[in-house]
Scaffold this motif. Structure first.
Motif, PDB file in Angstrom:
ATOM      1  N   ASN A   9      -0.987   0.912   0.350  1.00  0.00           N
ATOM      2  CA  ASN A   9      -0.827   1.681  -0.884  1.00  0.00           C
ATOM      3  C   ASN A   9      -2.086   1.536  -1.717  1.00  0.00           C
ATOM      4  OD1 ASN A   9      -0.707  -0.868  -2.058  1.00  0.00           O
ATOM      5  ND2 ASN A   9       1.193  -0.504  -3.158  1.00  0.00           N
ATOM      6  N   ASP A  10      -2.086   2.120  -2.916  1.00  0.00           N
ATOM      7  CA  ASP A  10      -3.212   1.904  -3.826  1.00  0.00           C
ATOM      8  C   ASP A  10      -2.784   1.260  -5.133  1.00  0.00           C
ATOM      9  OD1 ASP A  10      -2.097   3.956  -5.323  1.00  0.00           O
ATOM     10  OD2 ASP A  10      -3.848   5.260  -5.275  1.00  0.00           O
ATOM     11  N   ASP A  11      -1.497   0.901  -5.251  1.00  0.00           N
ATOM     12  CA  ASP A  11      -0.997   0.256  -6.456  1.00  0.00           C
ATOM     13  C   ASP A  11      -0.956  -1.266  -6.336  1.00  0.00           C
ATOM     14  OD1 ASP A  11      -0.621   2.617  -7.910  1.00  0.00           O
ATOM     15  OD2 ASP A  11       1.358   2.956  -7.039  1.00  0.00           O
ATOM     16  N   PRO A  37      -3.966  -3.562  -0.817  1.00  0.00           N
ATOM     17  CA  PRO A  37      -4.897  -4.172  -1.771  1.00  0.00           C
ATOM     18  C   PRO A  37      -4.211  -5.272  -2.579  1.00  0.00           C
ATOM     19  CG  PRO A  37      -5.014  -1.772  -1.870  1.00  0.00           C
ATOM     20  CD  PRO A  37      -3.814  -2.106  -1.055  1.00  0.00           C
ATOM     21  N   ASP A  38      -4.994  -6.247  -3.047  1.00  0.00           N
ATOM     22  CA  ASP A  38      -4.414  -7.315  -3.865  1.00  0.00           C
ATOM     23  C   ASP A  38      -4.188  -6.882  -5.306  1.00  0.00           C
ATOM     24  OD1 ASP A  38      -7.118  -7.250  -4.582  1.00  0.00           O
ATOM     25  OD2 ASP A  38      -7.227  -9.412  -4.917  1.00  0.00           O
ATOM     26  N   GLY A  39      -4.731  -5.731  -5.697  1.00  0.00           N
ATOM     27  CA  GLY A  39      -4.539  -5.218  -7.045  1.00  0.00           C
ATOM     28  C   GLY A  39      -4.611  -3.706  -7.054  1.00  0.00           C
ATOM     29  N   ASN A  40      -4.587  -3.133  -8.236  1.00  0.00           N
ATOM     30  CA  ASN A  40      -4.549  -1.675  -8.371  1.00  0.00           C
ATOM     31  C   ASN A  40      -5.859  -1.035  -7.921  1.00  0.00           C
ATOM     32  OD1 ASN A  40      -4.678   1.030  -9.639  1.00  0.00           O
ATOM     33  ND2 ASN A  40      -2.749   0.411 -10.550  1.00  0.00           N
ATOM     34  N   GLY A  68      -9.745  -7.627  -3.179  1.00  0.00           N
ATOM     35  CA  GLY A  68     -10.782  -6.699  -3.595  1.00  0.00           C
ATOM     36  C   GLY A  68     -10.902  -5.460  -2.740  1.00  0.00           C
ATOM     37  N   GLY A  69     -10.002  -5.276  -1.781  1.00  0.00           N
ATOM     38  CA  GLY A  69     -10.123  -4.173  -0.832  1.00  0.00           C
ATOM     39  C   GLY A  69      -9.482  -2.884  -1.309  1.00  0.00           C
ATOM     40  N   SER A  70      -9.989  -1.767  -0.791  1.00  0.00           N
ATOM     41  CA  SER A  70      -9.435  -0.444  -1.057  1.00  0.00           C
ATOM     42  C   SER A  70      -8.341  -0.130  -0.035  1.00  0.00           C
ATOM     43  CB  SER A  70     -10.538   0.609  -0.954  1.00  0.00           C
ATOM     44  OG  SER A  70     -10.955   0.725   0.405  1.00  0.00           O
ATOM     45  N   PRO A  71      -7.561   0.917  -0.244  1.00  0.00           N
ATOM     46  CA  PRO A  71      -6.586   1.316   0.778  1.00  0.00           C
ATOM     47  C   PRO A  71      -7.227   1.588   2.135  1.00  0.00           C
ATOM     48  CG  PRO A  71      -6.088   2.401  -1.293  1.00  0.00           C
ATOM     49  CD  PRO A  71      -7.402   1.716  -1.486  1.00  0.00           C
ATOM     50  N   ALA A  72      -8.389   2.249   2.151  1.00  0.00           N
ATOM     51  CA  ALA A  72      -9.065   2.516   3.421  1.00  0.00           C
ATOM     52  C   ALA A  72      -9.488   1.212   4.093  1.00  0.00           C
ATOM     53  CB  ALA A  72     -10.269   3.422   3.195  1.00  0.00           C
ATOM     54  N   ASP A  73     -10.008   0.250   3.311  1.00  0.00           N
ATOM     55  CA  ASP A  73     -10.332  -1.071   3.858  1.00  0.00           C
ATOM     56  C   ASP A  73      -9.106  -1.686   4.519  1.00  0.00           C
ATOM     57  OD1 ASP A  73     -12.984  -1.119   2.826  1.00  0.00           O
ATOM     58  OD2 ASP A  73     -12.304  -2.011   0.940  1.00  0.00           O
ATOM     59  N   CYS A  74      -7.979  -1.598   3.844  1.00  0.00           N
ATOM     60  CA  CYS A  74      -6.749  -2.228   4.326  1.00  0.00           C
ATOM     61  C   CYS A  74      -6.285  -1.628   5.649  1.00  0.00           C
ATOM     62  CB  CYS A  74      -5.654  -2.097   3.275  1.00  0.00           C
ATOM     63  SG  CYS A  74      -5.972  -3.028   1.760  1.00  0.00           S
ATOM     64  N   VAL A  75      -6.356  -0.306   5.755  1.00  0.00           N
ATOM     65  CA  VAL A  75      -5.927   0.340   6.998  1.00  0.00           C
ATOM     66  C   VAL A  75      -6.839  -0.046   8.154  1.00  0.00           C
ATOM     67  CG1 VAL A  75      -5.593   2.552   8.160  1.00  0.00           C
ATOM     68  CG2 VAL A  75      -4.777   2.237   5.820  1.00  0.00           C
ATOM     69  N   VAL A  76      -8.145  -0.058   7.916  1.00  0.00           N
ATOM     70  CA  VAL A  76      -9.076  -0.450   8.971  1.00  0.00           C
ATOM     71  C   VAL A  76      -8.834  -1.904   9.379  1.00  0.00           C
ATOM     72  CG1 VAL A  76     -11.498  -0.866   9.521  1.00  0.00           C
ATOM     73  CG2 VAL A  76     -10.837   1.220   8.345  1.00  0.00           C
TER      74      VAL A  76
END
Length: 257
Positions: A9-11, A37-40, A68-76
C-alpha cells in the motif's frame, strides 16, 4: 493451485486499509504476504529509492515493512527477495484511504504498487475506498470489506493475457446502495488537478487538489463512482506508446539528410 498473494500500500504497514486488504486476500488464499512502507507514501507514484540503502522491519509472520521505502520498492523487494523463487501470482495494493480516480492515478503510490506487480510478472490490482472530504476524512471500509474479494474474483475471471493493471474504487455509500461493478474508462482531466496551495505559515505552501477540473465525462470513473454508487474498475495499459503519434513521427526526418 492456491494463489500466492503479495500485499502492499502507500498508507503504511499499520494502516487500517491494509488490514482490510488482508481480509480480502485471506478470503481468496492462505498464502498471503505483506511488504509495505513503514510510513505514509501517498503521492509517491512509481518512485524507486535508487542510491539509498533500505532495510526490512519484520512485523510478524509474512509481514514486513520497508524502512523509508516506496510502494514500488516494496513490491520489488517482496517479489525478488522475500518470496524467493516463488513470486506472487497476484499483487493487491491498498486499500487506499480515499479515491484514486482520473489522472490522479499517475501520481498514486497505490496504483504504482499494482503496476509494479504486473511489471514483475503478477496480476496487479489497486483498490481505494472513496470518501466525501467535505463530510469526513475517516474512511468507512464497509464496501471494500464486503465486496473486495468478489471484485478480485471477477477481475481474475476476465483477465486473460492483457498487459494491464486494474484500478478499483469503492463508492462512498451504504453497502445496500452499491449498484454493481462497472468497467469504465478513467477521467482525463482538462488540466492537472494538482495545484500550489498556500499555507497559513508565512512562506510555506502545499501541493494539493483544491478542486476537480471540469468538465467531467458522465461515463468515466469519477462520475460513475460518485453519482452512480458503482464500484468502478479501470484497466490501465502498461504499453503506453501512442500508435497514431508513432505513425506520424515515422514520416518526419532531419533537413539535409
Amino acid at each position: 493451485m492456491a494463489l500466492r498473494i503479495l500485499l502492499t500500500n502507500d498508507d503504511g504497514v499499520d494502516a487500517p486499509g491494509l488490514a482490510v486488504m488482508a481480509e480480502i486476500a485471506h478470503a481468496l488464499s492462505d498464502d498471503v504476504w505483506i511488504v509495505a512502507p513503514d510510513g505514509n507514501q501517498s503521492g509517491a507514484g512509481h518512485r524507486f529509492s535508487f542510491g539509498r540503502e533500505l532495510s526490512f522491519v519484520e512485523h510478524g509472520p509474512r509481514r514486513f515493512a520497508v524502512k523509508g521505502g516506496s510502494p514500488a520498492d516494496c513490491v520489488v523487494a517482496g517479489m525478488t527477495h522475500i518470496l524467493g523463487d516463488k513470486p506472487a501470482d497476484l499483487v493487491l495494493s491498498g486499500v487506499n484511504a480515499g479515491q484514486n480516480l482520473g489522472d490522479i492515478v499517475n501520481c498514486s503510490g497505490t496504483a504504482a504498487g499494482a503496476r509494479e506487480g504486473v511489471l514483475q510478472g503478477a496480476i496487479g490490482i489497486a483498490m481505494s475506498q472513496s470518501m466525501d472530504y467535505e463530510i469526513t476524512r475517516k474512511p468507512d471500509w464497509s464496501n471494500a470489506a464486503r465486496f473486495g474479494a468478489e471484485v478480485v474474483e471477477a477481475i481474475l475471471a476476465a483477465h486473460g493475457d492483457d498487459d494491464v493493471f486494474y484500478n478499483v474504487n469503492f463508492p462512498y455509500c451504504g453497502t445496500t446502495e452499491v449498484t454493481g461493478l462497472a468497467a469504465v474508462a478513467h477521467q482525463r482531466f482538462s488540466r492537472s488537478p494538482i495545484r500550489y496551495y498556500p499555507s497559513d505559515n508565512d512562506g510555506e505552501f502545499f501541493m494539493a487538489i483544491p478542486e476537480t477540473p471540469l468538465p467531467l465525462d458522465p461515463k468515466a470513473d469519477y462520475e460513475v463512482l460518485r453519482r452512480g454508487n458503482a464500484i468502478t474498475v479501470t484497466p490501465f495499459a502498461l504499453q503506453q506508446t501512442h500508435r497514431g503519434a508513432l505513425e506520424r513521427l515515422g514520416t518526419i526526418g532531419l533537413k539535409g539528410r
